[in-house]
Design a protein around this motif. Structure first.
Motif, PDB file in Angstrom:
ATOM      1  N   SER A  28      36.320  54.336  33.190  1.00  0.00           N
ATOM      2  CA  SER A  28      37.570  53.636  33.909  1.00  0.00           C
ATOM      3  C   SER A  28      38.491  54.593  34.724  1.00  0.00           C
ATOM      4  CB  SER A  28      38.318  52.974  33.113  1.00  0.00           C
ATOM      5  OG  SER A  28      37.503  51.966  32.323  1.00  0.00           O
ATOM      6  N   SER A  31      38.996  54.001  38.705  1.00  0.00           N
ATOM      7  CA  SER A  31      39.633  52.460  38.817  1.00  0.00           C
ATOM      8  C   SER A  31      41.099  52.792  38.512  1.00  0.00           C
ATOM      9  CB  SER A  31      39.223  51.271  38.009  1.00  0.00           C
ATOM     10  OG  SER A  31      37.983  50.958  38.451  1.00  0.00           O
ATOM     11  N   ILE A  32      41.459  53.376  37.471  1.00  0.00           N
ATOM     12  CA  ILE A  32      42.980  53.722  36.933  1.00  0.00           C
ATOM     13  C   ILE A  32      43.590  54.574  38.150  1.00  0.00           C
ATOM     14  CG2 ILE A  32      44.153  55.043  35.347  1.00  0.00           C
ATOM     15  CD1 ILE A  32      42.229  54.082  33.264  1.00  0.00           C
ATOM     16  N   SER A  35      44.382  52.322  41.289  1.00  0.00           N
ATOM     17  CA  SER A  35      45.232  51.184  40.818  1.00  0.00           C
ATOM     18  C   SER A  35      46.716  51.794  40.577  1.00  0.00           C
ATOM     19  CB  SER A  35      45.035  50.523  39.699  1.00  0.00           C
ATOM     20  OG  SER A  35      45.822  49.604  39.148  1.00  0.00           O
ATOM     21  N   GLY A 152      33.573  50.327  28.133  1.00  0.00           N
ATOM     22  CA  GLY A 152      34.381  50.608  29.409  1.00  0.00           C
ATOM     23  C   GLY A 152      33.689  49.990  30.593  1.00  0.00           C
ATOM     24  N   THR A 156      35.746  47.085  32.622  1.00  0.00           N
ATOM     25  CA  THR A 156      36.384  47.427  34.083  1.00  0.00           C
ATOM     26  C   THR A 156      35.610  46.561  35.242  1.00  0.00           C
ATOM     27  OG1 THR A 156      36.743  49.614  33.136  1.00  0.00           O
ATOM     28  CG2 THR A 156      36.562  49.361  35.532  1.00  0.00           C
ATOM     29  N   GLU A 157      34.472  46.547  35.078  1.00  0.00           N
ATOM     30  CA  GLU A 157      33.438  46.035  36.457  1.00  0.00           C
ATOM     31  C   GLU A 157      33.528  44.627  36.281  1.00  0.00           C
ATOM     32  OE1 GLU A 157      29.176  46.374  37.981  1.00  0.00           O
ATOM     33  OE2 GLU A 157      30.115  47.925  37.083  1.00  0.00           O
ATOM     34  N   SER A 160      39.146  44.155  34.339  1.00  0.00           N
ATOM     35  CA  SER A 160      39.963  45.184  35.047  1.00  0.00           C
ATOM     36  C   SER A 160      40.090  46.229  34.339  1.00  0.00           C
ATOM     37  CB  SER A 160      41.180  44.422  35.326  1.00  0.00           C
ATOM     38  OG  SER A 160      42.458  45.207  35.525  1.00  0.00           O
ATOM     39  N   TRP A 161      40.487  47.421  34.612  1.00  0.00           N
ATOM     40  CA  TRP A 161      40.688  48.496  33.740  1.00  0.00           C
ATOM     41  C   TRP A 161      41.605  48.196  32.620  1.00  0.00           C
ATOM     42  CZ3 TRP A 161      45.422  50.607  33.208  1.00  0.00           C
ATOM     43  CH2 TRP A 161      46.333  50.600  34.283  1.00  0.00           C
ATOM     44  N   ARG A 162      42.642  47.382  33.018  1.00  0.00           N
ATOM     45  CA  ARG A 162      43.579  46.849  31.994  1.00  0.00           C
ATOM     46  C   ARG A 162      43.374  46.506  30.726  1.00  0.00           C
ATOM     47  NH1 ARG A 162      48.706  47.892  34.466  1.00  0.00           N
ATOM     48  NH2 ARG A 162      48.606  47.798  36.853  1.00  0.00           N
ATOM     49  N   ILE A 164      40.805  47.242  28.909  1.00  0.00           N
ATOM     50  CA  ILE A 164      40.100  48.043  27.939  1.00  0.00           C
ATOM     51  C   ILE A 164      41.349  48.539  27.096  1.00  0.00           C
ATOM     52  CG2 ILE A 164      38.406  49.127  29.415  1.00  0.00           C
ATOM     53  CD1 ILE A 164      40.280  51.552  29.882  1.00  0.00           C
TER      54      ILE A 164
END
Length: 487
Positions: A28, A31-32, A35, A152, A156-157, A160-162, A164
């Protein structure tokens, strides 16, 4: 013990969540970074490094604190910290908040993980029952690391990464409620004495381990030839040496030095350190190979790891039967040799190898070897100590794991990267050079694993871990805790 199965599954929920979070963040990170606006790759890497740093640094303190102020209490405190920090991470709006939250997660994991193993040790007193429980514990621990890749990628896909981080909040809450209802808050108490935590010892060993891990995780960026790296490692060595001086003189030591006279415990910790140093590249090199060379997506990469926990779980169940009949050494040695064989098989991959031919055979062999070896090591390390020091033994074996992983990945990755750079400088293609670097890393891991097997072969007896010691000191459930600080 009544409710032993319920106790086991509650603590395993906590353990799975902690080990899952060590790897779930990996896929992730891109993406983190996008963001939250991380300024550099070095800053982004601290999302992982700070977790490893706090987790590795506080394990010994967490293990001994559980013995003295209550194992259930430390488990609950650790899970609460983990859950709250996960919520903070999931809602983070800037890099600084996320990094601080990951640090608190690492601290929560350091308090939770030794408590899990210690609770299992004091709950399952018979060697056969303990071997079964530790077999499941080992499978959950190892599969959590591998499952983090898949979880993960999926979260994430698809979300959202949030997600996780936020997914940990209800899981931690369920485990805390279950622990308060089912797990007794046992602790170690000596008649006529007041339990105390050795603060000078706790400060020096925690600072020393933090500094050591800090130097190791930065060595890849700074270079092993950097004076800064070696000054940090020297400072860590000085603090750890001071810790042993303090422990030798303390009336209430954090680590009773006499525990290292347990030959099986000392040998098992050395073996665990070497095993993790050699095998932890399995969590990283295949991921990079499949993503960068074969073009796998995060979900495909996660799915590629699914055979690992499945094969390990099957092997660990098989190991439990062998341990019950022949003792831990009968599965430990074959497991380490099979692990070495798996790493050796991976060292023959090239840029054109398919997943089925280049990765899967070695992955399955390492999983089978880990399933045979892991439970045997936890059992051997725990059976030779008194119940009152189960948290200390748990902290030691967990620290051996973490330091072995950190040092092994740092050194082997540096060697692999240096070899890749050398090949590129000589005109090799980027993918070919990258894979050859990985192959060299796998080969080094193979020899480290054979070293672990040699330590176990010559250091352990066939009878080690086959009989539990009779308890010498009183283990009591505690509801009203006395003050436990100061020395």
């Amino acid at each position: 013990m009544k409710n032993s199965k319920a106790i086991l599954w509650i603590v395993l929920i906590g353990q799975f969540m902690v080990v899952l979070d060590a790897t779930i963040v990996t896929v992730s990170l891109p993406s983190i970074s996008t963001s939250l606006g991380f300024e550099s790759q070095g800053q982004l890497q601290w999302v992982i490094n700070v977790y490893v740093l706090l987790f590795g640094g506080f394990l010994l303190f967490g293990g001994r604190a559980g013995d003295l102020i209550g194992r259930q209490r430390m488990f609950v405190i650790g899970l609460a910290l983990f859950g709250v920090s996960s919520l903070v991470n999931g809602l983070a709006q800037n890099p600084e908040t996320l990094i601080v939250g990951r640090a608190v997660q690492g601290l929560g994991g350091a308090l939770t993980s030794p408590a899990v193993l210690s609770i299992i040790i004091v709950t399952f007193e018979g060697v056969a029952d303990r071997a079964k429980a530790l077999g499941v514990f080992s499978a959950v621990t190892a599969s959590g690391s591998a499952s983090g890749m898949l979880a993960g990628g999926v979260l994430t896909e698809w979300l959202s990464w949030r997600a996780i981080f936020l997914v940990n909040v209800p899981i931690a809450a369920i485990a805390v409620i279950g622990a308060l209802r089912v797990i007794p808050n046992s602790r170690h108490r000596v008649a006529g004495e007041r339990n105390r935590i050795d603060l000078p010892g706790a400060v020096t060993i925690t600072a020393g381990l933090l500094l050591l891990v800090y130097g190791i995780v930065n060595a890849a960026d700074w270079g092993w030839g950097s004076a800064k790296v070696w000054w940090i490692i020297a400072g860590a060595a000085a603090l750890i040496a001071l810790f042993f001086v303090i422990e030798a003189r303390s009336r209430h030591p954090l680590v009773r030095l006499g525990i290292f006279r347990h030959r099986a415990l000392a040998v098992t910790n050395t073996t665990m350190f070497l095993m993790r140093a050699g095998m932890f590249v399995m969590m990283f090199f295949p991921t990079l190979y499949l993503a960068d060379v074969k073009g796998f997506s995060p979900i495909q990469n996660g799915l590629a790891y699914v055979p690992w926990p499945v094969a390990m779980f099957v092997a660990s169940r098989f190991a439990q039967r062998i341990i019950a009949k022949a003792g831990p050494k009968a599965t430990l040695l074959p497991g380490l040799v099979i692990l070495a064989g798996g790493l050796f098989a991976l060292s023959f991959s090239d840029a054109n190898s398919s997943y089925a031919a280049g990765v899967l055979p070695g992955m399955l062999l390492t999983a089978i070897g880990a399933g045979l070896a892991w439970a045997a090591m936890f059992l051997t390390a725990s059976v030779g100590v008194q119940p009152g020091e189960s948290g200390l033994a748990s902290g030691l074996i967990n620290t051996s794991q973490q330091l072995g992983s950190a040092i092994g990945v740092a050194i082997i990755s540096s060697i692999a990267a240096a070899y890749t750079s050398d090949l590129v400088g000589r005109g090799a293609g980027a993918n070919e050079a990258l894979v050859k670097g990985f192959d060299r890393g796998y080969l080094i891991g193979t020899f480290v694993m054979l070293g672990a097997a040699a330590v176990a072969l010559f250091g352990l007896r066939r009878t080690d871990g086959r009989h539990a010691p009779a308890p010498r000191r009183e283990e009591v459930p505690v509801t009203n805790l006395e003050p436990a600080l100061g020395d």
